[in-house]
Design an enzyme around this catalytic site. Structure first.
Site, PDB file in Angstrom:
ATOM      1  N   TYR A   1       0.835  -1.205   0.000  1.00  0.00           N
ATOM      2  CA  TYR A   1       0.000   0.000   0.000  1.00  0.00           C
ATOM      3  C   TYR A   1       0.868   1.252   0.000  1.00  0.00           C
ATOM      4  CZ  TYR A   1      -3.358   3.469   1.724  1.00  0.00           C
ATOM      5  OH  TYR A   1      -4.137   4.597   1.875  1.00  0.00           O
TER       6      TYR A   1
ATOM      7  N   LYS B   1       1.278   4.444  -2.793  1.00  0.00           N
ATOM      8  CA  LYS B   1       1.088   5.854  -2.454  1.00  0.00           C
ATOM      9  C   LYS B   1       2.365   6.658  -2.696  1.00  0.00           C
ATOM     10  CE  LYS B   1      -3.204   5.457  -1.300  1.00  0.00           C
ATOM     11  NZ  LYS B   1      -4.262   6.075  -2.139  1.00  0.00           N
TER      12      LYS B   1
END
Length: 256
Positions: A141, A145
């Site tokens: 994740y 980002k």
């Protein structure tokens, strides 16, 4: 965050097009927008960011029905939070990269020609502080980002000559159900205290505020900036604290 951002834009009189895989939720939201703002047009569109054909079809429909796209908000995000060796190769690695990063790039690519032709437009990425300080079980994740941040920087320098603005919102923990299942499985049950989490309403409002007053990056909440500075200035200290306070307690069997 996407829901609250849509309501914030609608409250400012913007026509909104909502895209996601869960179309029923979007349809419910368009009905709510209609009740709050009679006469304001909104669309619920099936959109799978892991499917390039779905992206092209969704953008084509918005342009056909609304005429143009002035603001693009890249907000979609999926993730599995677990130790890397436990992640499912498809749902834990490939899908988050496809949706969070590749999908955002492809969607941006699809709307850019219209924005460049009209010499107007704003692109807003909803990133995460995880893109600046990555923590255990958040690796994939966080990588998506961080990739969004790099892409936004490059894009801003590419399209500024056309009058287009590019911004990235970096929120800390938001009080949603995101990651709740993973947290529930932890031995420590550690997560950001509720009083320190942003409300979805605050995060959604921040997205709309970025459209009104664009800036390169907006970190929320502001008190996280010293924490980020510490992570850059003393990474060894953060490593040690995380290892003792979280990793050892989660991964090693109890002593004795």
């Amino acid at each position: 965050i996407g829901r609250e951002a849509a309501l914030a834009f609608a409250g400012r009189g913007c026509r909104v097009a909502l895209g996601a895989r869960r179309v029923k939720l979007l349809q419910d939201l368009t009905q709510e927008i209609s009740r709050r703002h009679p006469g304001l047009e909104s669309l619920a569109i099936s959109l799978d960011l892991a499917d390039p054909a779905s992206i092209e079809a969704a953008v084509a429909r918005v342009l056909r029905e609304l005429g143009r796209i002035d603001i693009l908000v890249n907000n979609a995000g999926v993730a599995e939070f677990d130790w890397v060796e436990h992640l499912d190769p498809k749902t834990g690695i490939a899908e988050p990269i496809a949706v969070n990063l590749t999908g955002a790039i492809l969607l941006t690519r699809a709307v850019l020609p219209g924005m460049i032709a009209s010499r107007r437009g704003q692109i807003i990425f909803v990133g995460s502080l995880a893109g600046l300080v990555s923590t255990p079980t958040y690796g994939v994740y966080a990588a998506t980002k961080a990739g969004l941040l790099a892409f936004a920087d490059s894009l801003r320098r590419e399209v500024g000559i056309w009058g287009l603005r590019v911004s990235t919102l970096l929120p800390g923990a938001v009080d949603t159900g995101f990651a709740a299942e993973s947290v529930a499985q932890r031995k420590t049950r550690l997560r950001t205290p509720k009083r320190l989490r942003l409300s979805p309403e605050r995060a959604g409002e921040a997205v709309a505020q970025l459209a009104e007053r664009p800036r390169r990056i907006w970190i929320l909440p502001a008190w996280m900036r010293p924490v980020l500075w510490l992570g850059r200035a003393c990474p060894w200290l953060v490593d040690r604290v995380v290892e003792i306070g979280f990793v050892r307690r989660e991964r090693l069997p109890p002593e004795g």
